[in-house]
Design a protein around this motif. Structure first.
Motif, PDB file in Angstrom:
ATOM      1  N   LEU A   1       0.827  -1.207   0.000  1.00 43.96           N
ATOM      2  CA  LEU A   1       0.000   0.000   0.000  1.00 43.96           C
ATOM      3  C   LEU A   1       0.867   1.265   0.000  1.00 43.96           C
ATOM      4  O   LEU A   1       0.522   2.275  -0.620  1.00 43.96           O
ATOM      5  CB  LEU A   1      -0.913   0.006   1.230  1.00 43.96           C
ATOM      6  N   ASP A   2       1.978   1.170   0.679  1.00 42.36           N
ATOM      7  CA  ASP A   2       2.872   2.321   0.698  1.00 42.36           C
ATOM      8  C   ASP A   2       3.543   2.523  -0.666  1.00 42.36           C
ATOM      9  O   ASP A   2       3.810   3.661  -1.063  1.00 42.36           O
ATOM     10  CB  ASP A   2       3.936   2.126   1.775  1.00 42.36           C
ATOM     11  N   PHE A   3       3.816   1.443  -1.386  1.00 45.47           N
ATOM     12  CA  PHE A   3       4.455   1.548  -2.700  1.00 45.47           C
ATOM     13  C   PHE A   3       3.477   2.021  -3.771  1.00 45.47           C
ATOM     14  O   PHE A   3       3.873   2.747  -4.700  1.00 45.47           O
ATOM     15  CB  PHE A   3       5.044   0.203  -3.125  1.00 45.47           C
ATOM     16  N   ARG A   4       2.236   1.604  -3.678  1.00 50.85           N
ATOM     17  CA  ARG A   4       1.270   1.942  -4.724  1.00 50.85           C
ATOM     18  C   ARG A   4       1.079   3.465  -4.795  1.00 50.85           C
ATOM     19  O   ARG A   4       1.072   4.139  -3.777  1.00 50.85           O
ATOM     20  CB  ARG A   4      -0.063   1.253  -4.459  1.00 50.85           C
ATOM     21  N   GLY A   5       0.880   3.938  -5.986  1.00 50.46           N
ATOM     22  CA  GLY A   5       0.826   5.366  -6.226  1.00 50.46           C
ATOM     23  C   GLY A   5       2.192   5.936  -6.593  1.00 50.46           C
ATOM     24  O   GLY A   5       2.404   7.153  -6.562  1.00 50.46           O
ATOM     25  N   TRP A   6       3.121   5.053  -6.968  1.00 55.08           N
ATOM     26  CA  TRP A   6       4.488   5.478  -7.312  1.00 55.08           C
ATOM     27  C   TRP A   6       4.471   6.481  -8.465  1.00 55.08           C
ATOM     28  O   TRP A   6       5.168   7.491  -8.417  1.00 55.08           O
ATOM     29  CB  TRP A   6       5.308   4.244  -7.681  1.00 55.08           C
ATOM     30  N   THR A   7       3.673   6.222  -9.481  1.00 60.57           N
ATOM     31  CA  THR A   7       3.643   7.101 -10.656  1.00 60.57           C
ATOM     32  C   THR A   7       3.160   8.502 -10.282  1.00 60.57           C
ATOM     33  O   THR A   7       3.714   9.504 -10.736  1.00 60.57           O
ATOM     34  CB  THR A   7       2.740   6.500 -11.735  1.00 60.57           C
ATOM     35  N   ARG A   8       2.103   8.537  -9.457  1.00 56.67           N
ATOM     36  CA  ARG A   8       1.590   9.837  -9.038  1.00 56.67           C
ATOM     37  C   ARG A   8       2.643  10.602  -8.240  1.00 56.67           C
ATOM     38  O   ARG A   8       2.874  11.795  -8.476  1.00 56.67           O
ATOM     39  CB  ARG A   8       0.323   9.632  -8.206  1.00 56.67           C
ATOM     40  N   ARG A   9       3.293   9.931  -7.324  1.00 55.90           N
ATOM     41  CA  ARG A   9       4.314  10.602  -6.518  1.00 55.90           C
ATOM     42  C   ARG A   9       5.491  11.051  -7.382  1.00 55.90           C
ATOM     43  O   ARG A   9       6.074  12.118  -7.161  1.00 55.90           O
ATOM     44  CB  ARG A   9       4.799   9.668  -5.400  1.00 55.90           C
ATOM     45  N   TYR A  10       5.824  10.236  -8.360  1.00 57.36           N
ATOM     46  CA  TYR A  10       6.939  10.590  -9.255  1.00 57.36           C
ATOM     47  C   TYR A  10       6.602  11.836 -10.068  1.00 57.36           C
ATOM     48  O   TYR A  10       7.432  12.745 -10.209  1.00 57.36           O
ATOM     49  CB  TYR A  10       7.245   9.411 -10.179  1.00 57.36           C
ATOM     50  N   GLN A  11       5.393  11.885 -10.599  1.00 61.01           N
ATOM     51  CA  GLN A  11       4.999  13.048 -11.395  1.00 61.01           C
ATOM     52  C   GLN A  11       4.964  14.315 -10.544  1.00 61.01           C
ATOM     53  O   GLN A  11       5.391  15.386 -10.989  1.00 61.01           O
ATOM     54  CB  GLN A  11       3.637  12.793 -12.031  1.00 61.01           C
ATOM     55  N   GLU A  12       4.458  14.179  -9.316  1.00 63.46           N
ATOM     56  CA  GLU A  12       4.420  15.353  -8.440  1.00 63.46           C
ATOM     57  C   GLU A  12       5.829  15.823  -8.094  1.00 63.46           C
ATOM     58  O   GLU A  12       6.111  17.029  -8.102  1.00 63.46           O
ATOM     59  CB  GLU A  12       3.653  15.005  -7.164  1.00 63.46           C
ATOM     60  N   ALA A  13       6.718  14.897  -7.806  1.00 66.95           N
ATOM     61  CA  ALA A  13       8.095  15.271  -7.474  1.00 66.95           C
ATOM     62  C   ALA A  13       8.792  15.906  -8.671  1.00 66.95           C
ATOM     63  O   ALA A  13       9.548  16.877  -8.533  1.00 66.95           O
ATOM     64  CB  ALA A  13       8.865  14.043  -6.999  1.00 66.95           C
ATOM     65  N   GLU A  14       8.528  15.380  -9.853  1.00 69.81           N
ATOM     66  CA  GLU A  14       9.155  15.938 -11.050  1.00 69.81           C
ATOM     67  C   GLU A  14       8.640  17.345 -11.320  1.00 69.81           C
ATOM     68  O   GLU A  14       9.410  18.233 -11.705  1.00 69.81           O
ATOM     69  CB  GLU A  14       8.891  15.018 -12.252  1.00 69.81           C
ATOM     70  N   GLU A  15       7.322  17.551 -11.121  1.00 64.96           N
ATOM     71  CA  GLU A  15       6.774  18.895 -11.326  1.00 64.96           C
ATOM     72  C   GLU A  15       7.374  19.891 -10.333  1.00 64.96           C
ATOM     73  O   GLU A  15       7.705  21.030 -10.692  1.00 64.96           O
ATOM     74  CB  GLU A  15       5.259  18.845 -11.189  1.00 64.96           C
ATOM     75  N   ARG A  16       7.518  19.476  -9.090  1.00 60.54           N
ATOM     76  CA  ARG A  16       8.131  20.364  -8.098  1.00 60.54           C
ATOM     77  C   ARG A  16       9.572  20.688  -8.465  1.00 60.54           C
ATOM     78  O   ARG A  16      10.020  21.833  -8.349  1.00 60.54           O
ATOM     79  CB  ARG A  16       8.087  19.711  -6.708  1.00 60.54           C
ATOM     80  N   PHE A  17      10.262  19.692  -8.936  1.00 59.48           N
ATOM     81  CA  PHE A  17      11.668  19.904  -9.318  1.00 59.48           C
ATOM     82  C   PHE A  17      11.783  20.890 -10.466  1.00 59.48           C
ATOM     83  O   PHE A  17      12.612  21.809 -10.431  1.00 59.48           O
ATOM     84  CB  PHE A  17      12.298  18.554  -9.694  1.00 59.48           C
ATOM     85  N   HIS A  18      10.969  20.712 -11.500  1.00 52.64           N
ATOM     86  CA  HIS A  18      11.039  21.619 -12.634  1.00 52.64           C
ATOM     87  C   HIS A  18      10.579  23.022 -12.262  1.00 52.64           C
ATOM     88  O   HIS A  18      11.073  24.014 -12.812  1.00 52.64           O
ATOM     89  CB  HIS A  18      10.191  21.076 -13.790  1.00 52.64           C
ATOM     90  N   HIS A  19       9.652  23.090 -11.343  1.00 56.12           N
ATOM     91  CA  HIS A  19       9.217  24.413 -10.896  1.00 56.12           C
ATOM     92  C   HIS A  19      10.350  25.119 -10.146  1.00 56.12           C
ATOM     93  O   HIS A  19      10.550  26.325 -10.299  1.00 56.12           O
ATOM     94  CB  HIS A  19       7.984  24.284 -10.000  1.00 56.12           C
ATOM     95  N   GLU A  20      11.095  24.379  -9.348  1.00 56.77           N
ATOM     96  CA  GLU A  20      12.183  24.973  -8.582  1.00 56.77           C
ATOM     97  C   GLU A  20      13.349  25.372  -9.475  1.00 56.77           C
ATOM     98  O   GLU A  20      14.103  26.299  -9.149  1.00 56.77           O
ATOM     99  CB  GLU A  20      12.667  23.987  -7.517  1.00 56.77           C
TER     100      GLU A  20
END
Length: 1711
Positions: free
Chosen positions: A239-258
């Motif tokens: 359950l903790d692993f599931r949602g990896w794609t969503r978390r990855y996309q959010e982290a990537e968006e934050r990175f590009h924004h920064e």
């Protein structure tokens, strides 16, 4: 709510309100219940266990009751319906109870894990539970898992496979006494294989593992509660692993924004590796606890394994949808159901291939569906980039029943996922360019997983049947390395041969060319990051199972599909285009070199190792069908490739007509990567022992000579390119070309590249027409530009000739017209029957010919001339260019390229432009034009001959893969490696190239024994600074009997390396000859020993079937005439052929006659072979040679000339007739090796024997006549000696003896004096070798010459940049206070005291000239040297002056010489516009320099003496040498031209004017330049300015002073004395005592004489002493510094004086 639809926005079951767990219908308990409170409030240090154990017992009892009725661990949709309500309530209550502890608090708190340990122990003390589990622990295989850099063991005696490894416990438990084992550090991690019957023998197991170990009995009820806990923990983790794609996309968006503010070109890329590592780290505590549970062993490990494999359990956990949620009940369980379905779906979609990628097993979402917790575990291992703890957990269960098979099946079915995620990591890492490497550790962990399964042959076989294991791995490999594909630019079209850049490739030829894509190293992330190596390891592990490797050949989609597609995309990859003009390659950095290295590594790892594994499997299984399929697949793809290079549209006839006439590959490009050729070569050389394979080849390939002719083109091109690179034809391409040639010939990879290429050439050349092969060789090596052979009509057209030289296809047979047959037959008859007559006529022995012989000779000549039966050999080394000298040769290519593409696009060119072309369009199609343009330097011709002869020698002599056994091969490699010198064990072992994954096993069987037979161990030398290792040297007997120069020549990396070792061989031969005979026999004192080339045994049984036909090539007329051309050009003035090239020509011709001698075929065929050496040909060489000859007479003439040089004709000819030189090995120089040829020739040809005998008789008769005449003249001269003359003669003898005695005494006195001054003892003097030549050795980076002395014939020069610099001349007096602010300068400008600050050193120099106009001065001070503003800077590198001028001329050949032309240093890219001759080193005896420095009082005396004798270094023989004069000439092309013109073209106007006004000699000007350099060096040293290169200015001054001496005249000595006085004399104001005349002169010529004379105190005047040789006026004019700095200058002057004197003496003093 529809099935699968998420509830609101909540995806985590724990996010629901905890109060909902209270239900009126569900289980209900309170936190203060007796079975709840002790566990909720549990503290390991304070808890009362008497209250805890009952609570645990309560829940344990519930679990046992549920287990007894087989209630499911997790409730699904309907798996609970058959049970009563009470049972269900108990199950739900247990589930809710465990949820209290297995929650998100596990990530932060350790308390809940303590509770779980107590629950797992089920009411027993925790340590007691662990001991109980350990006692009942059992597994057939050890479960010990270790990470990288852990200690492990490998026993070669017990292992079935080379990758078997054991943990320390299992190894020590067995002992392995007397076994061959090693202890090593596991680089990628691993698992213990003890008990794995697939990889280790039964005797290698420890007592606890293996089939003989006994499984203990245990009660599974001891772990019944643990089963629920493990399930809950796995669900919690997933359950903790599931949602990896969503978390990855959010982290990537934050990175590009920064990072949005960063420039696009410098914007960093998101690090997927760092994200995955951080994301997986959240579950580390859960993973560690699960690993702890597994490590308990016994029942605990079993229930973990069963939970993971339970498909019904996973179904129950995942099958619920929103329709099954009843809000009225209020209870929500923690599960993997519909609430995380969409998240997990997106996660699985992220690993699917894109539209451009295809995998047979993973294409759609359904292919990545999970059916058990084990499946999801494997998915997250891949998706999270193989976290080490998760990998260890998954592998720790491999010993459990069924687990290994289930794990392996799912992992390799999803193997493309593994490739996909690592490929994404490579792309991310490639864009980061960080020091932290995430790819290699990830690949190591991936190998850690796969190696555990692939070591089992049975498992691999099952996987291959179920998931197409081998094909899947090949597909993933191709996916990873083929990120970028480009259209191949390789072609065979004639118009595509002449190209400078790849963009000029003409793609508009007809018929249209089919595309052929190849991979590129540029911007290929997986290759640059080496992210594909894990899959390489998997390929090799799989193919070590022979049955699996053979089965893969039979799978059309595997070998014929995936593998062939991957190999075809490497065929012709990484092509390099030779830059023929202009500047060198701009970017010759690490990236270009790395791309070359990566291409070789890629082919070696993916194809070469795989190839040998497959071939070894076919040989082991003796599977003929697999060998046939292997061959068919490769040959078909080669056929397709050739159709792309030279399209054929009209069928077989056009194919034969066009392909069979192709002679070369592209001349200006090369690709070292032709894996299809190497596969077909390996098949032809390794499958010969399979019954029926040779017959199959005879029925297929041997019936297609056209294909065999095509097969040799590109392997030959690679050999040609190596020769071109070695002779610097590719120098503009930089290190990339050199690296390609170097790696190709490395010993340790020779079996993958060089050896199969040579094997293929040998095999094809043995079966094709020898005349065609000779034409292909000479054309490819560009020798047709200098050597033209006009073949006589119907040469080699007889039946006997065809048997010798014709190919298997009998293509293009030269048929004789009926009307010519009679004349041809008559000519052949006359040649054979009257061979002695013709050859006597050629040699000029016509004095004894009778009229019939004259008539017969004339008849032969008439027929030969009338019918043109004789071949004409024309030698012309002139280099002609097809272009005008004043035009850029690239322009017509560009124009024609544009014109043709306009035409192809349907655009008609302008009519006026079409008519007014400035170039000939046939430049693209005319083969002659292309031929003439390749060789543009005479120095390139010798390497071309060398390369061709070297290749032919390798084809004839070397038997690797063509008859030699593996042991013989290993022995040859080791012997020739040790011939280079003493080598350590490791290097000697690495010299043998391994074939495949298990190649080392075959080598190790023989290595130690061979080493003991051929080598002796040499103890290491003691060294205090670093460790020394022992080495092995070749035994003397092996040196003399087994060292093969040809084999070493094949393995050498360059011409230079081969010739260096040849020099050692020659020196050894000379020493051995001197030791045996005192002096080498029959040799001229100046003649060099030749390389001991050995003759070979031509027995056909020692070769593979059909290969022995290669020997017939030695009898090809075209080849033999090229050998003749080399011998005829030995003393050519334009082309200097190296001695080794001459040796090879003689050696190959000797092999030819030796082959005839040992030929055991038909008599007629043998007679035809002999006739080849007696067939007349015409030899033409412009302005030198024009005569008729046969090979026999030509070699006899050369032998005669060489014998007469050493006055050895009679003994040599006698030994030739007696056969003394007909030996495998002879020792000597050119004469001896020519004698060996003639000795064999005499044995096979009666005609040659008769000629030699006649020559010997004539010489003996001539000497007898001379002796009789000398005896007669001596008798006439004898008369009684006059007594007066006799007395005078005796008196002269006595005077000579007296002179010799006096000379001996003088020499003894001189030696005694030298011993005292040089600090040498008598013993040191006696041991000193006066003949030792101590010369500096240099390296030319342009021509590549290494360890070469600087000689008059080939002088070196130092690269320099000549510029204008007056930094010293513009100095002002430092004794006055400086002006603090520049703006204050105007206010103090008129102040008389500050006036000297406006006067620079130039001003003082002018004053000195004016002051001496009317003054009586000493002779030495009358001539004033010029003050120059030239500055020479150097990078310190040297090159041949001739090479540098040629290189610079090639860069500026289009532009006019309008000034000093710059050229970058080939080594460091430093701009150089001049080259200064380096001092010529003469042989000298080393002496010891006194340690004490020269005293101040001796400076003037030494300067006077040394400058007057400065002409000493100029030797008389050099003065008469024209080349020496040119080296130091200031004319155009001379060594000092740039230096002399530099002043006249100075950037400073005053300097230019002064150079035109002053009349000074070259030597004077050079001395002034040296003074300027020394001054600037001193100034920069005092200022602390660093040098670009240490001591570079010192080196430059040293060579400049030598040039000054070399160009000096009498007046220059005085000028030099004056200049040195200016620089080094001790000058001060105290010496200024003007005389009357001088003071008047100064006052007249200077308006303000006070400015010259600063005020001095009497005390300071007394301290300074006058300087001898200088007048007071002279001293006054030379004042350049004040008293404040005077003392410093004096001290600096003293130091620098010694330096400059050292430069004049050509010593190595340091500033």
């Amino acid at each position: 709510m529809p099935p699968g639809e998420p509830l609101g926005s909540i995806s985590d079951p724990e996010d629901y309100d905890g109060a909902a767990k209270k239900s009126t219908n569900g289980p209900n308990f309170k936190k203060d219940d007796w079975h709840i409170a002790p566990l909720l409030n549990f503290d390991a240090d304070l808890a009362i266990m008497e209250m805890v154990y009952p609570a645990v017992a309560h829940w344990t009892q519930i679990a046992k009751e549920l287990k007894s009725v087989e209630y499911p661990i997790a409730e699904g949709i309907d798996n609970w319906r058959k049970f009563d309500k009470k049972t269900r309530i108990k199950a739900q209550m247990l589930d809710d109870f465990l949820d209290l502890f297995i929650s998100k608090r596990l990530y932060t708190e350790e308390k809940d894990f303590e509770v779980l340990r107590v629950l797992i122990a089920q009411g027993k003390p925790y340590l007691e539970f662990k001991d109980k589990m350990a006692k009942v622990n059992f597994s057939l295989k050890c479960n010990n898992i270790w990470e990288n850099e852990a200690v492990a063991y490998r026993c070669n005696t017990c292992a079935f496979t080379p990758c078997m490894s054991l943990c320390e416990a299992c190894f020590e438990a067995n002992g392995h006494h007397g076994h061959d084992y090693v202890r090593f550090f596991s680089r990628e991690g691993g698992a213990c294989d003890c008990g794995n019957q697939d990889v280790i023998r039964e005797s290698g197991n420890c007592p606890d593992h293996g089939d003989e170990s006994q499984r203990p009995s245990y009660d599974m009820s001891d772990v019944v509660l643990a089963e629920y806990i493990v399930t809950k923990l796995l669900v919690r983790m997933f359950l903790d692993f599931r949602g990896w794609t969503r978390r990855y996309q959010e982290a990537e968006e934050r990175f590009h924004h920064e990072t949005a503010d960063e420039p696009v070109t410098r914007r960093p890329q998101f690090d997927i590796g760092a994200f995955a590592a951080a994301d997986a780290a959240h579950a580390n505590k859960i993973i560690e606890f699960l690993q702890e549970c597994s490590n308990y062993g016994g029942p605990m490990r079993l229930i973990v394994s069963e939970v993971l494999q339970n498909k019904s359990l996973y179904k129950a956990l995942t099958e619920k949808t929103g329709d099954h949620f009843d809000g009225t009940v209020g209870r929500i369980d923690i599960s993997l159901d519909w609430r995380t379905y969409h998240s997990f779906k997106n996660d699985r979609e992220s690993v699917l291939p894109t539209k451009t990628q295809t995998f047979s097993l993973v294409q759609t979402l359904a292919d990545v569906e999970c059916f058990s917790l084990l499946d999801e575990l494997i998915f997250w291992i891949n998706r999270q980039l193989f976290p080490q703890n998760l990998v260890n957990f998954g592998l720790s269960l491999l010993s459990e029943p069924g687990y290994r098979d289930a794990f392996a099946y799912r992992f390799f079915r999803w193997y493309p996922i593994c490739g996909k995620v690592i490929f994404e990591l490579c792309i991310s890492q490639n864009g980061l360019h960080r020091n932290e490497d995430r790819v290699s550790p990830t690949c190591s962990r991936a190998v850690h997983v796969t190696v555990q399964m692939l070591s089992s042959a049975q498992l691999c076989k099952e996987l291959n049947e179920s998931v197409h294991l081998v094909r899947t791995i090949f597909e993933v490999t191709r996916f990873m390395i083929c990120e970028r594909l480009v259209n191949s630019e390789v072609s065979l079209k004639a118009q595509n041969i002449f190209k400078e850049k790849a963009r000029f490739l003409n793609m508009t030829v007809q018929p249209p060319r089919q595309p052929w894509t190849v991979m590129t190293m540029a911007k290929n992330a997986a290759i640059s990051q080496h992210g594909y190596w894990f899959v390489m390891g998997d390929i090799q592990n799989v193919l070590t199972h022979t049955n699996l490797a053979v089965d893969s050949i039979s799978d059309e989609e595997c070998f014929g599909g995936a593998y062939m597609r991957m190999m075809c995309e490497m065929q012709g990859m990484n092509p390099q285009w030779r830059i023929i003009s202009g500047n060198a390659q701009e970017r010759d950095g690490e990236e270009e070199v790395q791309s070359t290295y990566r291409a070789y590594t890629l082919e070696f790892e993916t194809l070469a190792v795989t190839l040998f594994n497959i071939v070894a499997a076919i040989q082991t299984e003796k599977n003929l069908d697999a060998a046939k399929k292997f061959f068919d697949h490769v040959i078909q793809n080669l056929e397709n490739w050739f159709h792309v290079l030279w399209p054929i549209s009209d069928g077989e006839e056009q194919r034969t007509a066009e392909w069979s006439q192709l002679l070369r590959a592209q001349a200006y490009t090369v690709s070292f990567h032709i894996p299809l050729h190497r596969h077909i070569s390996t098949a032809l050389t390794h499958f010969t022992e399979l019954d029926g394979f040779n017959e199959y080849i005879e029925s297929t390939l041997l019936k297609d000579e056209t294909m065999m002719r095509m097969l040799i083109l590109h392997p030959i091109r690679i050999q040609v390119a190596r020769s071109e690179i070695n002779c610097n034809m590719w120098v503009r391409n930089g290190a990339q070309a050199r690296m390609s040639a170097l790696i190709y010939s490395q010993w340790n990879v020779s079996s993958a590249f060089q050896t199969p290429d040579v094997d293929l050439i040998r095999w094809c050349a043995a079966h094709i027409d020898k005349e065609h092969f000779a034409k292909a060789l000479t054309t490819s090596f560009n020798l047709t530009e200098s050597i033209e052979i006009r073949r006589g009509n119907y040469v080699e057209s007889s039946e006997e000739s065809r048997k010798i030289l014709e190919g298997v296809g009998k293509l293009h047979r030269d048929t004789v017209p009926e009307e010519k047959k009679f004349a041809l037959d008559e000519y052949r008859r006359l040649i054979r029957d009257n061979a002695i007559l013709i050859e006597r006529s050629i040699l000029g022995y016509t004095d004894g010919m009778n009229p019939d012989d004259v008539r017969m000779h004339q008849e032969v000549m008439d027929i030969m001339i009338a019918e043109s039966f004789a071949t004409e050999l024309s030698i012309d080394y002139r280099i002609a260019s097809p272009f005008q000298q004043n035009r850029d040769p690239r322009m017509p290519i560009v124009g024609e390229f544009i014109r043709r593409h306009l035409a192809a696009a349907g655009v008609a060119p302008d009519g006026e432009i079409e008519e007014d072309r400035e170039f000939d369009p046939t430049i693209f199609d005319d083969e002659d034009v292309e031929r003439r343009i390749v060789i543009r330097e005479h120095a390139w011709i010798d390497p071309m001959f060398w390369g061709m002869f070297k290749l032919v020698a390798e084809l004839i002599v070397v038997r690797v893969n063509s008859g030699a056994s593996s042991e013989d091969h290993y022995r040859s490699e080791m012997v020739n490696c040790m011939a280079m010198g003493n080598v350590p064990y490791s290097r000697l072992r690495a010299s043998i190239s391994e074939k495949g994954s298990r190649g080392s096993e075959n080598i190790d069987k023989h290595f130690e024994r061979i080493l003991m037979e051929i080598g002796d161990f040499v103890e290491p030398m003691e060294c205090a600074n670093h460790l020394q290792s022992g080495s092995y040297q070749l035994k003397t007997s092996i040196w003399d009997s087994e060292v093969c120069p040809v084999f070493f020549m094949m393995r050498s990396t360059s011409i230079k390396q081969a010739r260096e070792v040849f020099s050692k061989m020659q020196a050894r031969e000379k020493k051995n000859s001197a030791d045996k005979q005192g002096v080498a026999p029959l040799m001229h004192p100046d003649e060099r020993f030749w390389v001991p080339f050995r003759l070979i045994d031509f027995d056909e049984k020692k070769r593979n079937p059909g290969i022995s036909k290669i020997y017939n090539f030695l009898l090809s007329e075209r080849f033999l005439l090229h050998c003749v051309a080399v011998l005829a050009s030995e003393h050519d003035q334009e082309v200097k052929l190296h001695d080794c090239t001459i040796q090879l020509a003689v050696y190959l011709m000797t092999l030819a006659v030796k082959y005839v001698q040992e030929f055991k075929g038909e008599k007629e065929t043998r007679n035809q072979m002999i006739d080849i050496f007696h067939t007349p040909f015409k030899l033409l060489k412009k302005d030198e040679l024009d005569f008729l000859a046969t090979i026999s007479t030509f070699m006899l003439r050369i032998l005669t000339m060489e014998a007469k040089k050493s006055d050895q004709l009679i003994p040599i000819f006698r030994k030739i007739l007696s056969g003394d030189y007909d030996r495998e090995k002879v020792t000597g120089g050119k004469l001896v090796y020519l004698a060996r040829f003639m000795s064999i020739m005499v044995s096979i040809s009666p005609t040659t024997r008769e000629l030699v005998q006649e020559k010997l008789t004539r010489e003996e008769h001539r000497l007898d006549l001379l002796a009789a005449r000398e005896e007669s003249q001596s008798a006439n001269r004898k008369s009684p000696l006059d007594p007066g003359k006799k007395a005078a003669k005796e008196a002269a003898k006595r005077r000579m003896e007296a002179i010799m005695q006096k000379s001996a005494k003088k020499s003894a006195a001189t030696m005694k004096k030298l011993m005292a001054t040089e600090g040498m003892s008598a013993d040191e003097v006696s041991t000193e070798d006066p003949s030792q030549q101590n010369r500096k050795m240099y390296e030319c980076p342009i021509c590549g010459e290494l360890e070469t002395p600087n000689t008059v014939e080939m002088p070196f020069g130092m690269l320099a940049k000549l510029s204008t610099n007056f930094v010293c001349e513009e100095q002002i007096d430092a004794s006055f206070p400086p002006i603090a602010e520049l703006l204050d300068y105007d206010s103090v400008e008129d102040d008389e005291e500050n006036l000297p600050q406006r006067e620079t050193r130039r001003h003082y120099a002018d004053k000195r000239k004016l002051s001496q106009t009317n003054t009586e001065q000493p002779e030495i001070l009358r001539v004033i040297p010029p003050m120059v503003g030239m500055d020479l800077k150097t990078c310190g590198h040297v090159a041949h002056i001739e090479c540098f001028n040629a290189y610079r001329a090639s860069l500026h050949e289009i532009q006019a010489n309008t000034g000093r032309r710059e050229a970058a240093c080939p080594l460091c890219r430093y701009p150089a516009n001049a080259i200064i001759p380096v001092s010529l080193d003469k042989p000298y005896v080393p002496v010891r320099v006194p340690h004490t420095p020269i005293s101040d009082s001796d400076v003037w005396k030494i300067m006077d003496v040394m400058l007057k004798k400065a002409k000493g270094p100029v030797y008389q023989e050099d003065e008469k040498n024209v080349k020496y004069a040119t080296n130091y000439s200031t004319r155009e092309g001379g060594g000092l031209c740039e230096l002399y013109d530099g002043r006249r073209k100075s950037a400073d106007w005053t300097e230019r004017q002064q150079s035109n006004m002053e009349n000074c000699t070259t030597s004077t000007m050079i001395v002034s330049v040296a003074v300027a350099i020394v001054e600037r060096s001193s100034l920069l040293r005092r200022m602390g300015a660093p040098e670009r290169r240490k001591n570079s200015r010192r080196s430059m001054t040293e060579h400049i002073m030598t040039a000054s001496v070399a160009t000096s005249k009498d007046v220059d000595f005085d000028v030099t004395m004056s200049t040195m006085t200016n620089l080094f004399a001790k000058v001060s104001e105290a010496t200024f005592k003007p005389s009357t005349s001088s003071s008047e002169s100064v006052a007249t010529s200077s308006e303000k004489p006070k400015s010259v004379s600063p005020k001095l105190t009497p005390k300071k005047q007394e301290e300074v002493k006058p300087v001898a040789g200088l007048t007071s006026d002279e001293m006054a004019a030379m004042i350049t510094v004040g008293l404040r700095e005077g003392r410093k200058l004096i001290n600096n002057g003293r130091k620098t004086a010694g330096i400059c004197l050292g430069m004049i003496l050509a010593t190595k003093s340091n500033f």
